[in-house]
Structures are given as structure tokens and as C-alpha cells.
Enzyme design. Structure first.
Site, PDB file in Angstrom:
ATOM      1  N   HIS A 102       0.809  -1.216   0.000  1.00 37.42           N
ATOM      2  CA  HIS A 102       0.000   0.000   0.000  1.00 37.42           C
ATOM      3  C   HIS A 102       0.846   1.272   0.000  1.00 37.42           C
ATOM      4  O   HIS A 102       0.375   2.324  -0.428  1.00 37.42           O
ATOM      5  CB  HIS A 102      -0.930   0.002   1.208  1.00 37.42           C
ATOM      6  CG  HIS A 102      -1.810  -1.190   1.282  1.00 37.42           C
ATOM      7  ND1 HIS A 102      -2.790  -1.457   0.339  1.00 37.42           N
ATOM      8  CD2 HIS A 102      -1.843  -2.219   2.174  1.00 37.42           C
ATOM      9  CE1 HIS A 102      -3.400  -2.582   0.649  1.00 37.42           C
ATOM     10  NE2 HIS A 102      -2.850  -3.069   1.751  1.00 37.42           N
ATOM     11  N   GLU A 103       2.088   1.172   0.473  1.00 37.35           N
ATOM     12  CA  GLU A 103       2.921   2.366   0.557  1.00 37.35           C
ATOM     13  C   GLU A 103       3.640   2.650  -0.757  1.00 37.35           C
ATOM     14  O   GLU A 103       3.491   3.717  -1.342  1.00 37.35           O
ATOM     15  CB  GLU A 103       3.925   2.230   1.705  1.00 37.35           C
ATOM     16  CG  GLU A 103       4.620   3.534   2.037  1.00 37.35           C
ATOM     17  CD  GLU A 103       5.284   3.512   3.397  1.00 37.35           C
ATOM     18  OE1 GLU A 103       6.107   4.391   3.655  1.00 37.35           O
ATOM     19  OE2 GLU A 103       4.983   2.611   4.223  1.00 37.35           O
TER      20      GLU A 103
END
Length: 366
Positions: free
Chosen positions: A142-143
Site C-alpha cells: 500500500h505504501e
């Protein structure tokens, strides 16, 4: 000595020399011939953390700086380490939660100042060492999109990076480990030690009366019985580096929504505990706390002064510490809080936030 035996020894020697050259050329151990000189004041101490397998070299630092600002390490080609850690904001991003590939991060982006002395990274201390820390955002879906393995292949195909890896590690082969090692080398050079507070410690700056009052309050622990007024800040931020390698529940919530270090250790005594962050450049790194709940330093001072939430794991340094006899809270006056903020502003280091050695090298090449 028989000629045949002599030739056998020469052949063996040649094989050994060739093997040594090959190993040196392909080893993952960095080149030691051009060390990077890390400069910092004596009062920071020498308990630094540099693994023997990743010495800090000029070539490694430059490669790490390139990679720190490299958007090709993310799946969207838009996010780099510097996206969440901007130099002008003391390597934070001014947001409660940083923008990731598909959703915001769980916790606030921490400042990257003076990591040379840190051993446990992230708010919960999950990463032991900068090399391990670097891999976490690079591998997070997600990052940065969990793109590291593909990024390795893409960087290998470029004209630029194989040569830089050869200079830093003795081989042009790009690997995930070497990416993390280079970024860690660069991050170890991010030393902040030229604020007005540093100049004061060196006898080069005379604080104002408000700054001196704030400094005294910051360093003192309140003792109402002895009429000693203080904010007890130094119990967690008392070294010249303005942090200690500790984890504390600082009274944000009676029932924490984020379990903090307990998620890592599984120990109930770690509930709501988070790493003590450095206060260096604190005036530049808002919003504050692991969830960015406080927008400014006034709100932070108000929290510690008036709004500590009791819980079983609340730090003992925040329990029963009034400035006034019989008081139920810290009890600082508005003027005292203002003086403490004046002192905290002394920790801003414009040399650090403007140092060209820490800036985006890709902009220079364009």
C-alpha cells in the site's frame, strides 16, 4: 626444484590470484577505499550504529541519495522515499498520514534526523537497523506498491545505475539488499547539529529570556514541595539529541485505538506505547504524534499540561507530577507553555533543511 613442480606452483598461484580478483569484483561488500566522513559534535556521543557489512562510503552515500529520490522504486513511478520525507520539513511531509499507492499510511511519517544513533525504527520499533527499515516501505503493497523485485530489474537495465552500483559495491549487479544498504548509508549522513541550541551549547548563541526560561522548564522535573517548576520533558527528551531509545504510552487515550508496540511484542504492558521521537526541528514537523492528531506545538503542550488520559500502561514519568501542591495536572501557566515553545524553536536547524548534500540529485542532472 623440478621444473614440473615449479610450474604446478605457479599455476596454482595464478588460479588463486584470479579467484581473489573475481571474488573482489563480485563481492557484495562495499569498496572501503573512499570512506565518507561523518561529522557530528562530541556531545552526541559515539554510540553510533553502522554494521560492519555496510560501511559508509562516498560512493555508497551518493547511490543511496539517488535511490532515496528515485520514483522508479514504486509501482506507480510517482512515489519515492522523499515523497514522505521532504528535506524542507526536516524529512517529514506535513501530513497526518502520508499518501501511499492506494491508501494513506497507518501512521505519521517520522523525521529522519540523526538516525546514525538509532537502533529501532518505526513508531513500534519493528525494524532493527536502517537496512531493515528501508525494505519495509519498499515492500509494502500500500505504501510503494511492493515493487522492489521489479524495480531491481528496471534499474539494472538503465545506463546510470549499474555503474553507480559498481562504484559503491564493486559489482554492477543491482539487488534488493544493495538498494537497502545504499539508502541506509545516505540516511546515516542526515545529521542535524547546527540549530541555535547547538550554537548555545558551543557558546556561540545567547538565548533570549523566554528561551532560557523555556529551556529550564523543559529540563526540570516539577517538584511542588521544593517550589521547583518544570515540565519534565527531559525525562524522555533529555539528551542533546533530544530523544531516548524508549517506548512510552504518553496518555493520548485511555483505550488506545492503535495498540502500538503491543502489536509487535504481544505484551499487554506495551499497549499504546510508541517510540520517543527526536525533538530536533520539531517546529517544522507538524502534525504531531503517531496519528498526527495535534496540529501545532500549542496543542502538544496543552495535552501534556492538561489532558493526559490515565491507563494501565501510562508512562510513570507522566503520573503525579503537578507544579502546584495538590494539583491534579502539570499546571503550567500560559506564559510557561509559551516559553517552552520558544525553546523548542531553538531546535530548528536551517543548515540541515538546506544542505545541498541532502537534496534531490536528479534535479542537478536535468
Amino acid at each position: 626444484m623440478p621444473i614440473q613442480s615449479h610450474y604446478k606452483k605457479l599455476t596454482l598461484l595464478l588460479v588463486l590470484v584470479t579467484a581473489a580478483i573475481f571474488i573482489a569484483a563480485t563481492s557484495a561488500v562495499p569498496v572501503y577505499t573512499d570512506p565518507y566522513k561523518l561529522e557530528y559534535p562530541d556531545y552526541f556521543g559515539n554510540r553510533i550504529s553502522i554494521p560492519a557489512s555496510n560501511p559508509t562510503t562516498r560512493q555508497g552515500v551518493y547511490l543511496g541519495r539517488m535511490l532515496f529520490y528515485e520514483t522508479r522504486l514504486s509501482s506507480s513511478k510517482t512515489i519515492s522515499c522523499a515523497s514522505c520525507h521532504q528535506q524542507k520539513l526536516a524529512f517529514t511531509d506535513g501530513k497526518a498520514f502520508s499518501a501511499g499507492i492506494d491508501r494513506p499510511t497507518r501512521r505519521n511519517a517520522m523525521s529522519l534526523a540523526n538516525l546514525l544513533w538509532v537502533r529501532n525504527f518505526f513508531w513500534d520499533g519493528r525494524a532493527k537497523g536502517l537496512e531493515a527499515q528501508a525494505k519495509v516501505p519498499l515492500g509494502d503493497p500500500h505504501e510503494m506498491g511492493n515493487y522492489l523485485d521489479r524495480a531491481v530489474k528496471e534499474l539494472q537495465k538503465t545506463k546510470l545505475y549499474p555503474g553507480l552500483f559498481r562504484e559503491a559495491f564493486g559489482t554492477p549487479v543491482v539487488t534488493a539488499d544493495r538498494i537497502a544498504m545504499a539508502i541506509a548509508q545516505f540516511e546515516r549522513t542526515l545529521i542535524s547539529a547546527n540549530s541555535n541550541y547547538d550554537k548555545y551549547l558551543r557558546g556561540q548563541y545567547k538565548p533570549t529570556d523566554h528561551e532560557l526560561s523555556g529551556m529550564e522548564l523543559f529540563m526540570n522535573s516539577a517538584d511542588a514541595g521544593k517550589n521547583i517548576r518544570g515540565a519534565s520533558c527531559a525525562q524522555c527528551h533529555g539528551t542533546p539529541k533530544m530523544y531516548m531509545e524508549l517506548f512510552h504510552n504518553n496518555g493520548l487515550d485511555s483505550v488506545p485505538k492503535d495498540l502500538g508496540r503491543e502489536e509487535l511484542t504481544g505484551m499487554p504492558n506495551d499497549r499504546g506505547r510508541f517510540r520517543v521521537v527526536t525533538l530536533r526541528n520539531i517546529a517544522l514537523t507538524a502534525p504531531y504524534m503517531h496519528d498526527g492528531r495535534f496540529k501545532n506545538l500549542q496543542q502538544v503542550l496543552d495535552h501534556y499540561n492538561e489532558h493526559i488520559q490515565p491507563s494501565r500502561t501510562l508512562s510513570l514519568s507522566l503520573v503525579n507530577r503537578p507544579n502546584d501542591v495538590g494539583g491534579k495536572s502539570l499546571g503550567l501557566t500560559a506564559g510557561e507553555k509559551s516559553d517552552i515553545i520558544s525553546f523548542l524553536n531553538m531546535l530548528t536547524d536551517s543548515t540541515f533543511t538546506n544542505n545541498p548534500k541532502f537534496s534531490d540529485p536528479h534535479l542537478i542532472q536535468k
